[in-house]
Motif scaffolding. Structure first.
Motif, PDB file in Angstrom:
ATOM      1  N   ARG A 101      15.076  -8.527  -7.400  1.00 50.11           N
ATOM      2  CA  ARG A 101      14.389  -9.666  -8.013  1.00 50.11           C
ATOM      3  C   ARG A 101      13.094  -9.196  -8.653  1.00 50.11           C
ATOM      4  N   ALA A 102      12.598  -9.988  -9.583  1.00 48.36           N
ATOM      5  CA  ALA A 102      11.311  -9.690 -10.214  1.00 48.36           C
ATOM      6  C   ALA A 102      10.190  -9.852  -9.188  1.00 48.36           C
ATOM      7  N   LEU A 103       9.177  -8.974  -9.304  1.00 53.14           N
ATOM      8  CA  LEU A 103       8.076  -8.996  -8.347  1.00 53.14           C
ATOM      9  C   LEU A 103       6.724  -8.976  -9.041  1.00 53.14           C
ATOM     10  N   ASN A 104       5.765  -9.591  -8.370  1.00 53.78           N
ATOM     11  CA  ASN A 104       4.352  -9.531  -8.758  1.00 53.78           C
ATOM     12  C   ASN A 104       3.636  -8.871  -7.590  1.00 53.78           C
ATOM     13  N   ILE A 105       3.264  -7.603  -7.765  1.00 59.75           N
ATOM     14  CA  ILE A 105       2.796  -6.772  -6.660  1.00 59.75           C
ATOM     15  C   ILE A 105       1.285  -6.574  -6.721  1.00 59.75           C
ATOM     16  N   ARG A 106       0.640  -6.789  -5.582  1.00 62.43           N
ATOM     17  CA  ARG A 106      -0.787  -6.464  -5.439  1.00 62.43           C
ATOM     18  C   ARG A 106      -0.885  -5.246  -4.536  1.00 62.43           C
ATOM     19  N   GLN A 107      -1.341  -4.139  -5.089  1.00 62.11           N
ATOM     20  CA  GLN A 107      -1.396  -2.888  -4.327  1.00 62.11           C
ATOM     21  C   GLN A 107      -2.823  -2.373  -4.237  1.00 62.11           C
ATOM     22  N   GLY A 108      -3.076  -1.599  -3.190  1.00 67.41           N
ATOM     23  CA  GLY A 108      -4.381  -0.943  -3.044  1.00 67.41           C
ATOM     24  C   GLY A 108      -5.524  -1.934  -2.917  1.00 67.41           C
ATOM     25  N   ARG A 109      -6.609  -1.649  -3.602  1.00 70.59           N
ATOM     26  CA  ARG A 109      -7.810  -2.487  -3.514  1.00 70.59           C
ATOM     27  C   ARG A 109      -7.734  -3.726  -4.388  1.00 70.59           C
ATOM     28  N   GLY A 110      -6.837  -3.732  -5.371  1.00 67.55           N
ATOM     29  CA  GLY A 110      -6.758  -4.905  -6.253  1.00 67.55           C
ATOM     30  C   GLY A 110      -5.988  -4.654  -7.529  1.00 67.55           C
ATOM     31  N   ARG A 119       0.865  -1.176   0.000  1.00 66.47           N
ATOM     32  CA  ARG A 119       0.000   0.000   0.000  1.00 66.47           C
ATOM     33  C   ARG A 119       0.907   1.233   0.000  1.00 66.47           C
ATOM     34  N   GLY A 120       0.455   2.302  -0.663  1.00 60.81           N
ATOM     35  CA  GLY A 120       1.269   3.498  -0.798  1.00 60.81           C
ATOM     36  C   GLY A 120       0.583   4.731  -0.257  1.00 60.81           C
ATOM     37  N   PHE A 121       1.281   5.462   0.638  1.00 63.77           N
ATOM     38  CA  PHE A 121       0.734   6.652   1.276  1.00 63.77           C
ATOM     39  C   PHE A 121       1.645   7.839   0.959  1.00 63.77           C
ATOM     40  N   PRO A 122       1.265   8.700  -0.002  1.00 60.85           N
ATOM     41  CA  PRO A 122       2.146   9.793  -0.428  1.00 60.85           C
ATOM     42  C   PRO A 122       2.478  10.815   0.651  1.00 60.85           C
ATOM     43  N   GLY A 123       1.554  11.062   1.577  1.00 58.41           N
ATOM     44  CA  GLY A 123       1.849  11.974   2.679  1.00 58.41           C
ATOM     45  C   GLY A 123       2.041  13.418   2.266  1.00 58.41           C
ATOM     46  N   ARG A 124       1.503  13.819   1.081  1.00 56.41           N
ATOM     47  CA  ARG A 124       1.743  15.179   0.589  1.00 56.41           C
ATOM     48  C   ARG A 124       0.742  16.195   1.124  1.00 56.41           C
ATOM     49  N   GLY A 125      -0.386  15.730   1.633  1.00 55.60           N
ATOM     50  CA  GLY A 125      -1.400  16.650   2.104  1.00 55.60           C
ATOM     51  C   GLY A 125      -2.149  17.356   0.996  1.00 55.60           C
ATOM     52  N   ASP A 126      -2.205  16.737  -0.204  1.00 54.99           N
ATOM     53  CA  ASP A 126      -2.902  17.363  -1.333  1.00 54.99           C
ATOM     54  C   ASP A 126      -4.196  16.640  -1.696  1.00 54.99           C
ATOM     55  N   GLY A 127      -4.725  15.857  -0.764  1.00 56.26           N
ATOM     56  CA  GLY A 127      -5.977  15.155  -1.001  1.00 56.26           C
ATOM     57  C   GLY A 127      -5.807  13.713  -1.431  1.00 56.26           C
ATOM     58  N   ILE A 128      -4.594  13.319  -1.848  1.00 54.97           N
ATOM     59  CA  ILE A 128      -4.328  11.932  -2.216  1.00 54.97           C
ATOM     60  C   ILE A 128      -3.721  11.248  -0.993  1.00 54.97           C
ATOM     61  N   THR A 129      -4.568  10.627  -0.178  1.00 56.42           N
ATOM     62  CA  THR A 129      -4.076  10.016   1.056  1.00 56.42           C
ATOM     63  C   THR A 129      -3.480   8.637   0.819  1.00 56.42           C
TER      64      THR A 129
END
Length: 213
Positions: free
Chosen positions: A181-190, A153-163
């Motif tokens: 190494r190569a990765l298969n990433i599941r981020q956010g809701r899906g 999960r990614g949290f930008p922390g910029r305070g510009d509305g994108i939490t």
């Protein structure tokens, strides 16, 4: 002002993905202040302004800052323009299509700094509250280490509305460089992001792109 909206890094079912705004005729808003204001108005995590569609010259903005490089804008814009490379302030980004996946190749040091924070389980990552504005935090845990599957999960922390960012290619580049190494990433809701280190110090990052209607 006409612009396209894409979902980038969609899941296997074609859903989710991070929304991206693309202004194909960047000459309509040539100034940085104009572009920043328009990106803020749209409110996407990133908005791209295309300055030369044939050469793939683009300019990337969050709602609050201009970026020298960002992953999901490059993956989405390369798919939209169908070009072999993109030119961003950080450098030249090679691009290719492979079946349903759009890929770009970039250097991890082009990404803006962020804090990589590993957790012991997927459940811990899933349960994280959104932290207060401050540092850019990329939370991750192994879903299946042997298979290279990661939950993030990614949290930008910029305070510009994108939490929370639904899918962040630049973070995926940094994590791939860290783990080598190569990765298969599941981020956010899906959302799904694939990565693959290259022998020249670059890393490929790829995913599905869908036009948003």
């Amino acid at each position: 002002m006409d612009y396209d909206v894409l979902n980038v890094f969609c899941g296997p079912d074609g859903g989710h993905g991070n929304a991206l705004g693309v202004v194909r005729d960047g000459a309509l808003l040539p100034g940085r202040e104009e572009r920043q204001a328009f990106a803020g108005k749209l409110g996407f995590s990133e908005t791209v302004f295309v300055d030369d569609p044939e050469r793939g010259v683009i300019d990337i903005y969050t709602p609050s800052v201009r970026l020298p490089f960002a992953g999901h804008p490059c993956v989405g814009t390369a798919w939209l323009l169908d070009v072999p490379e993109l030119v961003v302030p950080a450098g030249v980004v090679a691009a290719r299509m492979d079946g349903e996946f759009s890929w770009v190749e970039a250097r991890p040091e082009w990404s803006t700094p962020r804090t990589m924070r590993q957790f012991g389980s997927v459940a811990e990552v899933d349960a994280l509250p959104v932290p207060p504005p401050g540092e850019w935090i990329y939370a991750w845990a192994w879903e299946d280490e042997a298979a290279g599957r990661v939950r993030t999960r990614g949290f930008p922390g910029r305070g510009d509305g994108i939490t929370e960012d639904e899918a962040t290619g630049a973070s995926a580049l940094l994590l791939t460089a860290h783990l080598d190494r190569a990765l298969n990433i599941r981020q956010g809701r899906g959302s799904q992001i694939l990565t693959a280190p290259q022998p020249n110090g670059y890393i490929e990052v790829g995913g599905r792109v869908r036009a948003h209607f």
